[in-house]
Design a protein around this motif. Sequence first.
Motif, PDB file in Angstrom:
ATOM      1  N   ALA A  56       0.889  -1.383  -0.158  1.00 29.43           N
ATOM      2  CA  ALA A  56      -0.100  -0.205   0.108  1.00 29.43           C
ATOM      3  C   ALA A  56       0.884   1.351  -0.088  1.00 29.43           C
ATOM      4  O   ALA A  56       1.630   1.569  -0.970  1.00 29.43           O
ATOM      5  CB  ALA A  56      -0.910   0.076   1.118  1.00 29.43           C
ATOM      6  N   ALA A  57       1.020   1.925   1.021  1.00 29.65           N
ATOM      7  CA  ALA A  57       1.539   3.293   1.198  1.00 29.65           C
ATOM      8  C   ALA A  57       3.110   2.908   1.459  1.00 29.65           C
ATOM      9  O   ALA A  57       3.393   2.116   2.023  1.00 29.65           O
ATOM     10  CB  ALA A  57       0.889   4.198   2.272  1.00 29.65           C
ATOM     11  N   HIS A 106      10.811  -4.348  -3.583  1.00 27.57           N
ATOM     12  CA  HIS A 106      10.172  -3.085  -3.670  1.00 27.57           C
ATOM     13  C   HIS A 106       9.876  -2.455  -2.302  1.00 27.57           C
ATOM     14  O   HIS A 106       9.044  -1.258  -2.412  1.00 27.57           O
ATOM     15  CB  HIS A 106       9.275  -3.105  -4.657  1.00 27.57           C
ATOM     16  CG  HIS A 106       9.714  -3.525  -6.108  1.00 27.57           C
ATOM     17  ND1 HIS A 106      10.482  -2.903  -6.788  1.00 27.57           N
ATOM     18  CD2 HIS A 106       9.435  -4.854  -6.489  1.00 27.57           C
ATOM     19  CE1 HIS A 106      10.598  -3.611  -7.878  1.00 27.57           C
ATOM     20  NE2 HIS A 106      10.008  -4.874  -7.877  1.00 27.57           N
ATOM     21  N   PHE A 107      10.243  -3.206  -1.161  1.00 25.26           N
ATOM     22  CA  PHE A 107       9.863  -2.605  -0.140  1.00 25.26           C
ATOM     23  C   PHE A 107       9.992  -1.074   0.302  1.00 25.26           C
ATOM     24  O   PHE A 107       9.117  -0.284   0.767  1.00 25.26           O
ATOM     25  CB  PHE A 107      10.233  -3.324   0.993  1.00 25.26           C
ATOM     26  CG  PHE A 107       9.775  -2.958   2.656  1.00 25.26           C
ATOM     27  CD1 PHE A 107       8.538  -3.645   3.032  1.00 25.26           C
ATOM     28  CD2 PHE A 107      10.500  -2.103   3.397  1.00 25.26           C
ATOM     29  CE1 PHE A 107       8.195  -3.105   4.123  1.00 25.26           C
ATOM     30  CE2 PHE A 107       9.957  -1.790   4.462  1.00 25.26           C
ATOM     31  CZ  PHE A 107       8.641  -2.368   5.155  1.00 25.26           C
ATOM     32  N   TYR A 108      11.127  -0.528  -0.063  1.00 27.06           N
ATOM     33  CA  TYR A 108      11.550   0.897   0.088  1.00 27.06           C
ATOM     34  C   TYR A 108      11.161   1.769  -0.843  1.00 27.06           C
ATOM     35  O   TYR A 108      11.543   2.803  -1.116  1.00 27.06           O
ATOM     36  CB  TYR A 108      12.951   0.874   0.396  1.00 27.06           C
ATOM     37  CG  TYR A 108      13.283   0.343   1.687  1.00 27.06           C
ATOM     38  CD1 TYR A 108      12.995   0.667   2.946  1.00 27.06           C
ATOM     39  CD2 TYR A 108      14.102  -0.966   1.796  1.00 27.06           C
ATOM     40  CE1 TYR A 108      13.274   0.181   4.275  1.00 27.06           C
ATOM     41  CE2 TYR A 108      14.442  -1.679   3.004  1.00 27.06           C
ATOM     42  CZ  TYR A 108      13.877  -1.025   4.063  1.00 27.06           C
ATOM     43  OH  TYR A 108      14.249  -1.609   5.220  1.00 27.06           O
ATOM     44  N   LEU A 160       2.498   5.980  -2.617  1.00 28.62           N
ATOM     45  CA  LEU A 160       2.286   4.758  -2.660  1.00 28.62           C
ATOM     46  C   LEU A 160       3.832   4.258  -2.499  1.00 28.62           C
ATOM     47  O   LEU A 160       4.781   4.792  -2.747  1.00 28.62           O
ATOM     48  CB  LEU A 160       1.766   4.172  -4.238  1.00 28.62           C
ATOM     49  CG  LEU A 160       0.438   4.537  -4.277  1.00 28.62           C
ATOM     50  CD1 LEU A 160       0.097   4.126  -5.833  1.00 28.62           C
ATOM     51  CD2 LEU A 160      -0.699   4.024  -3.368  1.00 28.62           C
ATOM     52  N   ALA A 161       3.891   3.024  -2.199  1.00 33.52           N
ATOM     53  CA  ALA A 161       5.157   2.123  -1.886  1.00 33.52           C
ATOM     54  C   ALA A 161       5.482   1.542  -3.369  1.00 33.52           C
ATOM     55  O   ALA A 161       5.638   0.500  -3.483  1.00 33.52           O
ATOM     56  CB  ALA A 161       5.136   1.094  -1.163  1.00 33.52           C
ATOM     57  N   GLY A 162       5.693   2.308  -4.318  1.00 34.13           N
ATOM     58  CA  GLY A 162       6.158   1.906  -5.714  1.00 34.13           C
ATOM     59  C   GLY A 162       4.923   1.836  -6.561  1.00 34.13           C
ATOM     60  O   GLY A 162       3.960   1.803  -6.281  1.00 34.13           O
ATOM     61  N   ARG A 168       4.240  -3.412  -6.326  1.00 33.17           N
ATOM     62  CA  ARG A 168       3.965  -3.981  -5.298  1.00 33.17           C
ATOM     63  C   ARG A 168       3.397  -5.327  -5.440  1.00 33.17           C
ATOM     64  O   ARG A 168       3.200  -6.060  -4.349  1.00 33.17           O
ATOM     65  CB  ARG A 168       2.915  -2.884  -4.700  1.00 33.17           C
ATOM     66  CG  ARG A 168       3.746  -1.572  -4.076  1.00 33.17           C
ATOM     67  CD  ARG A 168       2.737  -0.689  -3.715  1.00 33.17           C
ATOM     68  NE  ARG A 168       1.999  -0.136  -4.802  1.00 33.17           N
ATOM     69  CZ  ARG A 168       0.934   0.024  -5.043  1.00 33.17           C
ATOM     70  NH1 ARG A 168      -0.171  -0.815  -4.123  1.00 33.17           N
ATOM     71  NH2 ARG A 168       0.074   0.591  -6.110  1.00 33.17           N
ATOM     72  N   ALA A 169       2.536  -5.590  -6.464  1.00 30.86           N
ATOM     73  CA  ALA A 169       1.903  -6.816  -6.684  1.00 30.86           C
ATOM     74  C   ALA A 169       2.988  -7.871  -6.960  1.00 30.86           C
ATOM     75  O   ALA A 169       2.600  -9.112  -6.430  1.00 30.86           O
ATOM     76  CB  ALA A 169       1.062  -6.776  -7.851  1.00 30.86           C
TER      77      ALA A 169
END
Length: 344
Positions: free
Chosen positions: A59-60, A86-88, A94-96, A101-102
């Motif tokens: 999410a964010a 892609h955590f960071y 959004l977090a990427g 994220r998916a």
Amino acid sequence: MSLPRRYLLRTFGLTAIGTQLLPLAKPLKRIAQNNLFSKSAIAPPRLKVGDTVALINPAAFNYAKEVQQFFKVLDNLGLKVKIGEHFYDRYGYLAGKDADRAADVNAAFADDSVQAIFTGMGGWGCARILPLLDYNTIRNNPKIIMGFSDITALLLAINSQTNIVTFHGPLGVSSWSPFTIDYVKKVLFEGGSVTLQNSKTMPVETIRRGTARGKLIGGNLSVISTMLGSAYLPEWENSILFVEEVSEEVYRIDRMLTQLKLAGILDKISGFVFGQCTKCEAEKPQESLTLAQVLTDHIRPLNIPAWYGSMVGHIRDKFTLPIGLKVEIDANSGTIKLLEPAVK
């Protein structure tokens, strides 16, 4: 605790999960979902000391400095950590990008070295990636996945498409108090017969007395209301609905419950639990209904066991609730009893 979604929640997060984005996964047709619900829920394997959990941000975005405290929590639980690739990342709030994220969600389920999946942050964004998830891979690799707030969309979608039990519990940025950790251990590690009951400092208010049994479904109220009409919600017939909220005025709670009523959902459930509504005070209390009045108006006429004040939501001490599991609620005492193990 999360900040209002419209200002975004702040959060945090775990060695890269290498992945390749899988093809767009269409949701199962409703007839397939009906077949799923005729079967018992799929309990994922329990957590054990020494297991590896993936930490992802569906999410964010989160702030890197906030992750350090959570690493200590996981270490104290005897768990190893693997951080999503892609955590960071960050893409606005959004977090990427959605595809990335998916990809982290799909990779975590496909990775044999990962035994469970924790989420760092809520905010907004999970609903955007639901069509990009590989539900066949997820179904074939049942794992614990846990979070709350915006993660509600992910938990409900995975449960509806695979029948795997998912877990409404603390985020990486949550307080992880002794109370919270105790229920994480009871539900995710021990997996026995668990009765969730408020601490003595958190009283409950009965809306209508009685007991009821059903499949536990729920999460953040506004997230659920935005998913209505999609193929990513479980069946509601004879379910126990639980909801929580944060930073929403009482009239908005009224509006969302009305939406559930008009959609026919409230008429199908066999029990109702309202958790905590954090920072939900009316801007003009003298011109507003109270939350108790709104809940009474919507829920009492249903003639089902119901109460509010359960330790669910954007609060320090919180339960871990298994979505899709059969439970029994007691509105007299405000308890939720798991009728089968949430993990195997």
